[in-house]
Write a protein that holds these residues in place. Structure first.
Motif, mmCIF file in Angstrom:
data_model
loop_
_atom_site.group_PDB
_atom_site.id
_atom_site.type_symbol
_atom_site.label_atom_id
_atom_site.label_comp_id
_atom_site.label_asym_id
_atom_site.label_seq_id
_atom_site.Cartn_x
_atom_site.Cartn_y
_atom_site.Cartn_z
ATOM 1 N N GLU A 1 2.265 3.502 -6.683
ATOM 2 C CA GLU A 1 1.347 4.105 -7.651
ATOM 3 C C GLU A 1 0.033 4.582 -7.041
ATOM 4 N N LYS A 2 0.000 4.829 -5.751
ATOM 5 C CA LYS A 2 -1.269 5.170 -5.092
ATOM 6 C C LYS A 2 -1.931 6.420 -5.658
ATOM 7 N N LYS A 3 -1.148 7.384 -6.063
ATOM 8 C CA LYS A 3 -1.714 8.632 -6.580
ATOM 9 C C LYS A 3 -2.376 8.434 -7.947
ATOM 10 N N SER A 4 -1.894 7.476 -8.722
ATOM 11 C CA SER A 4 -2.487 7.259 -10.039
ATOM 12 C C SER A 4 -3.779 6.445 -9.960
ATOM 13 N N PHE A 5 -4.047 5.791 -8.826
ATOM 14 C CA PHE A 5 -5.270 5.009 -8.682
ATOM 15 C C PHE A 5 -6.495 5.870 -8.460
ATOM 16 N N HIS A 6 -6.314 7.030 -7.859
ATOM 17 C CA HIS A 6 -7.448 7.806 -7.383
ATOM 18 C C HIS A 6 -7.645 9.077 -8.207
ATOM 19 N N VAL A 7 -8.908 9.454 -8.346
ATOM 20 C CA VAL A 7 -9.227 10.713 -9.018
ATOM 21 C C VAL A 7 -8.715 11.867 -8.164
ATOM 22 N N ALA A 8 -8.658 13.052 -8.735
ATOM 23 C CA ALA A 8 -8.059 14.210 -8.063
ATOM 24 C C ALA A 8 -8.701 14.508 -6.708
ATOM 25 N N SER A 9 -10.014 14.306 -6.591
ATOM 26 C CA SER A 9 -10.688 14.618 -5.331
ATOM 27 C C SER A 9 -10.331 13.652 -4.212
ATOM 28 N N LEU A 10 -9.773 12.487 -4.548
ATOM 29 C CA LEU A 10 -9.436 11.493 -3.533
ATOM 30 C C LEU A 10 -7.940 11.395 -3.253
ATOM 31 N N ARG A 11 -7.132 12.203 -3.885
ATOM 32 C CA ARG A 11 -5.684 12.059 -3.745
ATOM 33 C C ARG A 11 -5.141 12.545 -2.409
ATOM 34 N N ASP A 12 -5.867 13.393 -1.715
ATOM 35 C CA ASP A 12 -5.382 13.929 -0.446
ATOM 36 C C ASP A 12 -5.882 13.088 0.724
ATOM 37 N N GLY A 13 -5.605 11.822 0.694
ATOM 38 C CA GLY A 13 -6.034 10.925 1.750
ATOM 39 C C GLY A 13 -4.843 10.272 2.425
ATOM 40 N N SER A 14 -5.121 9.213 3.109
ATOM 41 C CA SER A 14 -4.067 8.464 3.792
ATOM 42 C C SER A 14 -4.356 6.976 3.673
ATOM 43 N N TYR A 15 -3.347 6.184 4.007
ATOM 44 C CA TYR A 15 -3.512 4.738 3.951
ATOM 45 C C TYR A 15 -4.499 4.288 5.020
ATOM 46 N N GLY A 16 -5.267 3.260 4.681
ATOM 47 C CA GLY A 16 -6.274 2.762 5.604
ATOM 48 C C GLY A 16 -5.854 1.466 6.279
ATOM 49 N N ALA A 17 -6.775 0.912 7.035
ATOM 50 C CA ALA A 17 -6.499 -0.283 7.824
ATOM 51 C C ALA A 17 -6.201 -1.502 6.962
ATOM 52 N N SER A 18 -6.864 -1.633 5.834
ATOM 53 C CA SER A 18 -6.624 -2.792 4.973
ATOM 54 C C SER A 18 -5.225 -2.777 4.383
ATOM 55 N N TYR A 19 -4.749 -1.597 4.051
ATOM 56 C CA TYR A 19 -3.379 -1.461 3.550
ATOM 57 C C TYR A 19 -2.377 -1.912 4.614
ATOM 58 N N ILE A 20 -2.615 -1.505 5.842
ATOM 59 C CA ILE A 20 -1.734 -1.896 6.948
ATOM 60 C C ILE A 20 -1.828 -3.402 7.193
ATOM 61 N N LEU A 21 -3.030 -3.955 7.126
ATOM 62 C CA LEU A 21 -3.190 -5.400 7.280
ATOM 63 C C LEU A 21 -2.489 -6.167 6.167
ATOM 64 N N ALA A 22 -2.492 -5.618 4.960
ATOM 65 C CA ALA A 22 -1.783 -6.269 3.866
ATOM 66 C C ALA A 22 -0.282 -6.318 4.148
ATOM 67 N N TRP A 23 0.255 -5.216 4.679
ATOM 68 C CA TRP A 23 1.678 -5.215 5.038
ATOM 69 C C TRP A 23 1.941 -6.172 6.196
ATOM 70 N N ILE A 24 1.010 -6.326 7.118
ATOM 71 C CA ILE A 24 1.180 -7.284 8.220
ATOM 72 C C ILE A 24 1.109 -8.712 7.703
ATOM 73 N N SER A 25 0.249 -8.964 6.729
ATOM 74 C CA SER A 25 0.124 -10.330 6.195
ATOM 75 C C SER A 25 1.371 -10.759 5.427
ATOM 76 N N PHE A 26 2.136 -9.799 4.913
ATOM 77 C CA PHE A 26 3.364 -10.167 4.202
ATOM 78 C C PHE A 26 4.360 -10.890 5.109
ATOM 79 N N PRO A 27 4.785 -10.318 6.254
ATOM 80 C CA PRO A 27 5.727 -11.077 7.080
ATOM 81 C C PRO A 27 5.113 -12.333 7.692
#
Length: 165
Positions: free
Chosen positions: A123-149
């Protein structure tokens, strides 16, 4: 045996630190508009030179975002509780018994991380207003995926681990 115990404790603490950083740090979504400052968005705020709350985060349209926030906070709490239960069980359970209760709590923390990051991914696109939708995942998102395993492996280690002398 003492080396294995130290490794398990350090691995659990490393997983908890990664989980806390992923929850707190402000780089889940990064937008770099042409000619302007980079905008970092986390689960609560969007920041460039100043920070402002994520738009509509208090409304029902942001129920997905609220689910991600709650799941990450719950995962952090469960990870800490799991560590304290492990330390308590280390001194309380009988020789030869497994750390089942610790493992269950840690596996629940892993499940919460997986739920939070999966919802954010879907649901990443629904979280952000139109001006912020053309971005990419950041370091915290990657760290969250690392913390899962990390939390999952830690929970599985507690399932296998038996108390010895």
């Amino acid at each position: 045996m003492l080396i294995v115990l130290a490794f398990i404790i350090l691995f659990h603490l490393a997983g908890a630190i990664v989980l806390f950083v992923a929850t707190i740090h402000n780089a889940w979504w990064v937008v770099s508009p042409a000619g302007r400052d980079v905008i970092y968005t986390d689960l609560w705020y969007s920041c460039n030179s100043t920070c402002y709350p994520v738009e509509n985060s208090h409304t029902t349209e942001a129920a997905y975002l609220q689910a991600v926030q709650a799941s990450m906070i719950l995962a952090s709490i469960l990870c800490c509780v799991s560590f304290f239960v492990f330390i308590l069980q280390l001194f309380r359970i009988k020789q030869g018994e497994r750390f089942i209760f610790t493992a269950i709590i840690q596996l629940l923390a892993s499940l919460c991380v997986m739920i939070a990051v999966s919802i954010y991914t879907a649901e990443k696109k629904s979280f952000h207003v139109a001006s912020l939708r053309d971005g990419s995942y950041g370091a915290s998102y990657i760290l969250a995926w690392i913390s899962f395993p990390m939390t999952l492996i830690s929970g599985l280690m507690y399932l296998v681990l038996r108390k010895r002398k």
